[in-house]
Design a protein around this motif. Structure first.
Motif, PDB file in Angstrom:
ATOM      1  N   LYS A  89       6.767  -2.878  -4.050  1.00 38.47           N
ATOM      2  CA  LYS A  89       7.366  -2.869  -2.712  1.00 38.47           C
ATOM      3  C   LYS A  89       7.924  -1.489  -2.380  1.00 38.47           C
ATOM      4  N   LEU A 108       5.024   0.841  -1.547  1.00 39.11           N
ATOM      5  CA  LEU A 108       4.468   0.586  -0.218  1.00 39.11           C
ATOM      6  C   LEU A 108       5.407   1.097   0.873  1.00 39.11           C
ATOM      7  N   LEU A 109       6.697   0.878   0.723  1.00 44.53           N
ATOM      8  CA  LEU A 109       7.662   1.356   1.710  1.00 44.53           C
ATOM      9  C   LEU A 109       7.691   2.877   1.771  1.00 44.53           C
ATOM     10  N   GLU A 154       4.247 -11.557   0.029  1.00 50.38           N
ATOM     11  CA  GLU A 154       5.041 -10.546   0.732  1.00 50.38           C
ATOM     12  C   GLU A 154       4.447  -9.157   0.555  1.00 50.38           C
ATOM     13  N   LEU A 155       3.990  -8.841  -0.648  1.00 54.23           N
ATOM     14  CA  LEU A 155       3.392  -7.524  -0.883  1.00 54.23           C
ATOM     15  C   LEU A 155       2.096  -7.360  -0.098  1.00 54.23           C
ATOM     16  N   LEU A 214       3.025  -6.754   3.491  1.00 56.61           N
ATOM     17  CA  LEU A 214       3.604  -5.424   3.676  1.00 56.61           C
ATOM     18  C   LEU A 214       2.517  -4.351   3.653  1.00 56.61           C
ATOM     19  N   GLU A 266       0.782  -4.478   6.946  1.00 55.24           N
ATOM     20  CA  GLU A 266       1.649  -3.920   7.990  1.00 55.24           C
ATOM     21  C   GLU A 266       1.657  -2.396   7.955  1.00 55.24           C
ATOM     22  N   LYS A 267       1.666  -1.824   6.754  1.00 54.68           N
ATOM     23  CA  LYS A 267       1.727  -0.370   6.581  1.00 54.68           C
ATOM     24  C   LYS A 267       0.338   0.282   6.598  1.00 54.68           C
TER      25      LYS A 267
END
Length: 346
Positions: free
Chosen positions: A80, A83-84, A104-105, A108, A111-112
């Protein structure tokens, strides 16, 4: 050729054996270094690399791809964070400790607009590639049942404390289990239901070390087993169809060769010994056939080539985040089935 700047999150056995050699072999990757907490070893093998003191130092660098090859319980947190920070990621198995973390990963990453691959390298074992070819050739007819084993004789506890300490990421179900489960799903897809039996058999063990998982399909049953008390090995793959059977011993040489320090190549790498060839017993046009089947070459390089193609040319990820989610669904269903002593619908 574009170079993808890549870094590892550890340089223990997995980084040294399964990742760094292939990242160096592939011309499309530039191995920048690894996060190393105590021992500083990567520069001994690759003097041009960096030993990052902290995860933050690594994530604040110009690294583009992060390999999350730390203990399973840390995968979600570190993946996470990567990725952020805007990094593509490869996450080792087991992908996470829960389905929710895995989902969730995946969300994400989407989304990214980043690539997320799960390191299920044993899809590129010589054994499985040969099994897949036999299935694709349709020489067994409609498949009725299959049984996969990942057995060892190793009654001693691991010297790696994270493998023997009771927590959500420990135990054979999340160590060898993901290999077996991913291979079954890769060949046969998601089942309708799961029945699981989990045991602890080694003296002094605090974690599960024996599993027996049954996958229920409409007209097929697949059984997956792993144990540390198998001195005389079963066939790693047993496939029975309405026309015939195929039996194959586990013979892929890549892990042993890598542990001995041998460097992979694109020509002779992953070649099994002839004595490990599988046995095909079937029938064609009323003629009985009982013969050995030549084993295909294995090469984990192909996983990294797939990741390169996905990042640079927007090709499909070789083992997607959704593949990782599906494996976690089977793991959670196995845990629930063992606890409830009943079949769990997927």
């Amino acid at each position: 050729m574009k170079k993808i700047k890549t870094a590892l999150l550890s340089y223990g056995m997995s980084g040294k054996v399964f990742h760094a050699p292939f990242l160096k072999l592939h011309e499309g990757f530039q191995l920048l270094g690894s996060w190393e907490r105590s021992k500083k070893l990567i520069q001994e093998d690759y003097p041009e690399t960096v030993s990052y003191k902290t995860l933050e130092e690594l994530l604040n660098s110009d690294v583009e791809l992060v390999v999350v090859n730390t203990p399973v319980a840390t995968h979600y947190e570190y993946a996470k964070k990567a990725l952020l920070a805007g990094k593509h990621i490869i996450v080792e198995k087991a992908f996470t400790t829960t389905v929710l973390e895995a989902e969730e990963l995946v969300a994400l990453a989407k989304e990214k607009n980043l690539k997320l691959a799960v390191f299920q390298n044993r899809r590129w074992d010589s054994d499985l590639k040969t099994v897949q070819k036999v299935l694709n050739d349709k020489v067994l007819g409609e498949i009725v049942e299959a049984e996969f084993h990942f057995d060892r004789y190793n009654p001693s506890l691991s010297a790696k404390s994270h493998k023997e300490t009771a927590h959500d990421g420990a135990g054979i179900l999340k160590d060898l289990g993901p290999h077996l489960i991913d291979q079954a799903l890769y060949l046969f897809g998601l089942p309708n239901a799961v029945m699981g039996d989990i045991r602890t058999t080694r003296e002094g063990s605090l974690v599960d070390d024996w599993i027996d998982i049954s996958l229920y399909y409409d007209n097929l049953r697949v059984r997956l087993k792993a144990s540390f008390f198998v001195r005389e090995a079963n066939p790693a793959y047993t496939i029975h169809g309405k026309k015939g059977s195929f039996l194959k011993a586990r013979g892929d040489v890549q892990e042993d060769d890598l542990k001995e320090g041998k460097k992979p190549n694109l020509n002779t790498w992953g070649t099994e010994k002839p004595e490990n060839e599988g046995l095909l017993h079937t029938q064609e046009n009323d003629k009985q056939i009982r013969e050995k089947v030549s084993t295909l070459q294995g090469n984990y390089y192909d996983f990294f080539e797939g990741v390169y193609q996905a990042i640079v040319y927007e090709k499909a990820i070789p083992v997607s985040g959704q593949d990782g989610v599906n494996v976690m669904k089977i793991i959670e269903a196995t845990i629930a089935s063992n606890a409830q002593k009943q079949v769990i619908t997927i």
